[in-house]
Design an enzyme around this catalytic site. Structure first.
Site, PDB file in Angstrom:
ATOM      1  N   ASP A 157      -4.812  47.054   2.506  1.00 40.28           N
ATOM      2  CA  ASP A 157      -4.826  46.932   1.054  1.00 40.28           C
ATOM      3  C   ASP A 157      -6.142  47.536   0.567  1.00 40.28           C
ATOM      4  O   ASP A 157      -7.030  47.859   1.364  1.00 40.28           O
ATOM      5  CB  ASP A 157      -4.628  45.494   0.577  1.00 40.28           C
ATOM      6  CG  ASP A 157      -4.072  45.466  -0.853  1.00 40.28           C
ATOM      7  OD1 ASP A 157      -4.144  46.505  -1.546  1.00 40.28           O
ATOM      8  OD2 ASP A 157      -3.569  44.422  -1.293  1.00 40.28           O
TER       9      ASP A 157
HETATM   10  C1  NOJ Z   1      -4.106  46.185  -4.414  1.00 40.52           C
HETATM   11  C2  NOJ Z   1      -2.832  45.405  -4.390  1.00 40.52           C
HETATM   12  O1  NOJ Z   1      -3.025  44.187  -3.701  1.00 40.52           O
HETATM   13  C3  NOJ Z   1      -1.687  46.151  -3.740  1.00 40.52           C
HETATM   14  O2  NOJ Z   1      -0.519  45.394  -3.886  1.00 40.52           O
HETATM   15  C4  NOJ Z   1      -1.553  47.523  -4.335  1.00 40.52           C
HETATM   16  O3  NOJ Z   1      -0.460  48.180  -3.759  1.00 40.52           O
HETATM   17  C5  NOJ Z   1      -2.839  48.278  -4.099  1.00 40.52           C
HETATM   18  N1  NOJ Z   1      -3.936  47.580  -4.747  1.00 40.52           N
HETATM   19  C6  NOJ Z   1      -2.769  49.701  -4.632  1.00 40.52           C
HETATM   20  O4  NOJ Z   1      -2.781  49.706  -6.006  1.00 40.52           O
END
Ligand code: NOJ
Length: 743
Positions: free
Chosen positions: A279
């Site tokens: 993430d």
């Molecule tokens: C953080 C989020 O937790 C995740 O779900 C998302 O896909 C990514 N950022 C990219 O934006």
């Protein structure tokens, strides 16, 4: 039969052959790559907007892309932009194309209901179609990969991300996960309208302590395997190309560096062949977690555990080479991660044509596409849940008549546009012009002899009551009032945990002011999560929970208000009475001291100051018509553990005044186990349409597979013994039978 078998054999042959071709191509490419180029493939950067974390602006991204030091980009939207960056990537020594990823969570150019709302439809075919359309639109804009579906089980509505998933139940969540993966990936990667799915966040992110986003998770492996992992497993089995790490630590080990999750479960036990992306910054975040000493250590722990691609932390880019040179990371580990990513690039067809998603004509055709908008309306009406419909003057208030009435529309969502999109809608500059407001949608459906007046009443989130007087006047001059209240789009979603789930600002006060006019009130609630609105639930005759419905919110709500569609939505998550009841979910254990009912308080498992039951139960939702479910019959009261099965049959009758759809739900309860079992577990559901007066028999098939659970050695087993079986229209189903599972 013979023909089917030979088609199957042929398909397997073709898949194996193309798999071998991909392997050969990728192995050959790998053999030519320098270590720097390999590490480049594991590196993902964000484009110019849409950040959900710290953006490191190094001013060098384009140069690095040209040098083959970037494998993927996110947040780059539009064929012109993706083409430009792809051209840079192709200038690199080995001409390896980029993958473009994006959060395509509930629609892309056309915004669909938030995933929790869509799940309330319990309509898997529609949910799959929603993902299919989103993929088609996103692919037309140059996107190869969505960071969806979010398959986190969420039992805590304080956690803002409940809006992104399928709610609290593992069975329903797994079915929805499969539908979404199938929708995004369509007929398979390689088709230009198929994008890679990404099941996230691996794992147990939804169980963050206190519902506070990014917080720790501590749970038994048994609970993890039984409740939180199955939707991921289902997504993997459905062919999900990728998975994303979660931010949380799990039993003390951050998910991004968690070898049990990534190596043992995902890559070994489940034989997952895709790749895992971190993430946003989650590799580097293992430092503040206190799990890695520095970014060098974080990179070591992440690659060793099985995280393949680094989203935005730069830990891989800055440290992997040194780790290899220091003898801490074998090149084979890096090769494995790179191979997984290159295989997906191959499967997407990017090596044969890196610009195959860059088609300006196609992009234009996907803007304001009428079919997609009409689908948004179709899934919108099916996502709405009718929570209350009490009689006023002897007759339920809904559906409304389109004639002879003066209707007042009051509330901050009445003329709102993008507020109906909710969190994670992909913003486009012309969005608000694409949205018909609720006001206009209602007005468009009224006959000439009816009229609509409007007053905003208040804002969503402040303490300003200055518009109350005018709203009251508006209500007084009408025959009835439709009130539209709820959460602002940035109140549920990532980093949007709330400790209070009440209607924000002065909205409840406005509601009470309008209710005091004695005009019949219909309340619409727009939100990304279950809110708490007890006063309204106890006093307002009609309540529709409309979630955030997206581009066609206005038309969908109007369709349900006027009965063009008879609501059939069922709650995919329990609605609590107070925040103090959270976490609250239907499939809890009985305890050694279960309360007999909500009034039983003496040394039983209960709150002395409030009932234990929720305000609205999982699976609950009303209809304008009445369904009677009866005559439960089992094909046998015994099931053999080996290859046994039982059929449970019920008669469903539409005995009300409207045609309509009902979601018939089947729950089981194992009475005794080597570990305690939930009081109820959903194990089947069917959504059926019945014309007014019509009856239908429906049959569910249960096999030992659905009865398996994890014992205290974390083994997935069947245990003989007695079961209760319930069928009905919610998790409170009272129709009951029994059977035993035997050797
Ligand atoms: C953080 C989020 O937790 C995740 O779900 C998302 O896909 C990514 N950022 C990219 O934006």
């Amino acid at each position: 039969m013979k023909k089917t078998l030979s088609i199957l054999a042929l398909t397997i042959l073709v898949i194996t052959a193309s798999g071998q071709k991909a392997d050969r191509f990728v192995n050959d490419l790998l053999s030519k790559m320098t270590l720097d180029e390999k590490i480049g493939q594991l590196n993902q950067y964000t484009g110019d907007w849409g950040a959900t974390g710290k953006i490191t602006s190094d001013g060098e991204k384009e140069k690095q892309i040209r040098e083959g030091k970037v494998g993927s980009m996110l947040n780059v939207i539009g064929v012109d932009k993706t083409r430009k960056l792809q051209e840079l990537a192709l200038q690199s020594r080995l001409h390896i194309p980029l993958i473009f990823g994006q959060d395509v969570i509930h629609g892309f150019r056309t915004t669909f209901p938030v995933p929790l709302g869509e799940t309330a439809s319990w309509d898997l075919a529609l949910i799959e179609k929603s993902a299919r359309i989103a993929a088609t639109e996103a692919a037309a804009y140059g996107i190869h990969w969505t960071f969806a579906p979010m398959v986190d089980i969420a039992r805590d509505p304080r956690w803002g991300r409940v809006m992104e998933g399928a709610g609290e139940d593992t069975y329903l969540g797994s079915k929805v996960a499969v539908a979404r993966v199938k929708g995004f990936q369509g007929n398979g990667l390689g088709n230009t309208d198929a994008i890679m799915a990404c099941a996230k966040h691996f794992a147990a992110y939804g169980a963050a302590v206190g519902g506070r986003d990014y917080n720790s998770v501590d749970m038994s492996l048994r609970q993890l395997n039984e409740t939180y992992l199955p939707p991921f497993k289902a997504a993997v089995d459905a062919g999900a190309a990728t998975l994303m790490n979660s931010f949380n630590d799990l039993n003390g080990v951050p998910a991004t560096g968690n070898a049990y999750l990534l190596r043992e479960k995902l890559k070994k036990e489940w034989n997952f062949k895709g790749f895992v992306v971190s993430d946003w910054g989650s590799i580097g975040e293992m430092v503040p977690h206190g799990f890695a000493k520095d970014e060098y250590d974080a990179a070591l722990k992440a690659i060793t555990a099985g995280s393949d691609m680094d989203m935005e932390s730069r830990c891989y880019r800055n440290n992997l080479k040194q780790l290899v040179q220091d003898g801490k990371v074998p090149v084979a580990l890096i090769d494995d991660a790179v191979r997984r990513i290159l295989i997906k690039k191959y499967e997407l067809g990017l090596f044969s044509d890196p610009y195959r998603f860059c088609n300006e004509e196609r992009e234009k055709a996907e803007t304001n596409n009428a079919d997609n908008r009409s689908f948004a309306r179709e899934i919108g009406v099916r996502s709405i849940v009718l929570l209350e419909n009490k009689p006023v003057n002897g007759k339920p208030l809904l559906p409304l008549s389109k004639s002879n009435a003066k209707i007042a529309l009051i509330g901050p969502f009445g003329k709102a546009t993008t507020a109906h999109h909710g969190f994670w809608a992909v913003p486009f500059p012309d969005d608000s012009q694409r949205i018909e407001t609720l006001h206009d949608a209602i007005a468009a459906q009224l006959d000439k002899n009816a009229s609509l007046i409007y007053s905003k009443g208040c804002n969503i989130q402040d303490n300003d009551t200055s518009l109350f007087a005018e709203a009251r006047k508006t209500a007084l001059s009408a025959d009835m009032v439709i009130m539209t209240l709820g959460e602002a789009p940035d109140m549920s979603g990532e980093a949007k945990s709330r400790s209070s789930l009440r209607l924000p600002g002065v909205q409840e006060e406005l509601l009470k002011t309008i209710f005091a006019t004695n005009k019949p009130v219909i309340l619409l609630i727009s939100a990304g999560r279950p809110l708490i609105f007890n006063w309204a639930a106890d006093n307002v005759p009609a309540i529709l929970y409309t979630w955030w419905l997206g581009t066609e919110a206005g038309n969908a709500i109007a369709d349900v208000l006027f009965g063009n569609y008879n609501p059939s939505g069922k709650l995919p998550i329990t609605f609590p009475r107070t925040e103090g009841q959270i976490p609250i979910y239907y499939n809890h254990y009985n305890t050694g001291r279960p309360a007999k009912d909500d009034n039983d308080k003496t040394y039983v498992s209960a709150y002395i100051d409030l009932p234990s039951s929720p305000k609205y139960a999982f699976g609950y939702g009303l209809s304008y018509t009445r369904f009677e479910i009866g005559n439960l019959q089992l094909s046998s009261d015994k099931m053999k553990i080996n290859k046994g099965k039982i059929e449970a049959r019920v008669d469903v009758k539409n005995s009300g005044d409207y045609d309509g759809e009902e979601v018939v739900q089947l729950y089981i309860h194992k009475l005794i186990g080597s570990v305690v079992r939930p009081v109820r577990e959903l194990k089947g559901f069917q959504k059926i349409f019945l014309k007014k007066g019509e009856s239908k028999a429906i049959t569910f098939t249960l096999t030992p597979e659905e009865l398996k659970f994890y014992n205290d050695k974390t083994e997935f087993v069947n245990e003989v013994g007695e079961y209760e079986l319930f069928i009905g229209d919610s998790s409170l189903a009272s129709l009951k039978s029994r059977f035993t599972l035997n050797e």
